[in-house]
Design an enzyme around this catalytic site. Structure first.
Site, short mmCIF file in Angstrom:
data_model
loop_
_atom_site.label_atom_id
_atom_site.label_comp_id
_atom_site.label_asym_id
_atom_site.label_seq_id
_atom_site.Cartn_x
_atom_site.Cartn_y
_atom_site.Cartn_z
N CYS A 100 1.10 -0.82 -0.15
CA CYS A 100 0.08 -0.15 -0.17
C CYS A 100 0.62 1.62 -0.31
O CYS A 100 1.70 1.46 0.86
CB CYS A 100 -1.10 0.22 1.26
SG CYS A 100 -1.86 1.56 1.25
N GLU A 143 -9.01 -1.30 -2.17
CA GLU A 143 -9.06 0.12 -2.38
C GLU A 143 -10.34 0.34 -1.87
O GLU A 143 -10.07 2.20 -0.60
CB GLU A 143 -8.64 0.56 -3.48
CG GLU A 143 -8.13 0.42 -4.31
CD GLU A 143 -5.97 0.85 -3.69
OE1 GLU A 143 -6.97 2.21 -3.17
OE2 GLU A 143 -5.44 0.19 -3.93
#
Ligand code: NI
Length: 178
Positions: A100, A143
């Site tokens: 991430c 997401e």
């Protein structure tokens, strides 16, 4: 277009429940999405959620043809997904390695639904409705987790499967530290 600063884990703005987008086709939304693509491409990310640049809205982008950070991943269509909803299509979950941009330098093994349906809207308010699997399904779940204040380390089941990218995947380009 501007490359925006990506917030890192520990910033409380990453822990909020994002607000739904109320108006489509606005100049503000257009600029936000353009900045997000610029920021994602600069970081060679596979996806980016608005909260990662401090914007408290339910909007994510994702997609690539080939991604240096995930060289084995199949292409995912470049997508703007607003006010998303995810439904698993079967009970099976798969483990896969995730990183991430808000958690630089690390990777973890994360369980995700293998097949999902996702719905939402594009930049112009046109409905999106897709059934996907594999890395595409994983990216969308990752997401959209950002929109409910969830970062992937919170979903790791076995913390032994969490570590530095440079150690776990030394073959990846060391210029990417995430
Ligand atoms: Ni992320």
């Amino acid at each position: 277009m501007t490359v925006r600063e990506i917030l890192k884990m520990g910033d409380p703005r990453l822990l909020r429940i994002a607000k739904p987008v109320a108006a489509f086709n606005t100049r503000e939304l257009e600029v936000l999405v353009a900045d997000m693509f610029e920021t994602m491409h600069a970081a060679e990310g596979a996806g980016l959620a608005a909260p990662q640049i401090g914007v408290d809205l339910a909007l994510v982008i994702f997609g690539f043809r080939q991604n240096a950070r995930y060289p084995d991943a199949d292409a995912v269509p470049e997508t703007v997904l607003i006010n998303p909803q995810i439904t698993p299509l079967d009970a099976a979950q798969d483990d896969g390695w995730e990183g991430c941009l808000s958690v630089p330098g690390l990777r973890g093994l994360v369980p995700r639904w293998g097949r999902i349906r996702y719905t939402g809207f594009d930049l112009h308010g046109k409905p999106i409705d897709r059934e996907v699997e594999g890395f595409h399904a994983r990216v969308v779940q990752h997401e959209c987790d950002h929109l409910i204040g969830t970062l992937y380390p919170m979903r790791i089941r076995d913390m032994r499967q969490f570590g530095y990218t440079s150690v776990l995947f030394p073959e990846l380009d060391p210029n990417h530290d995430d």
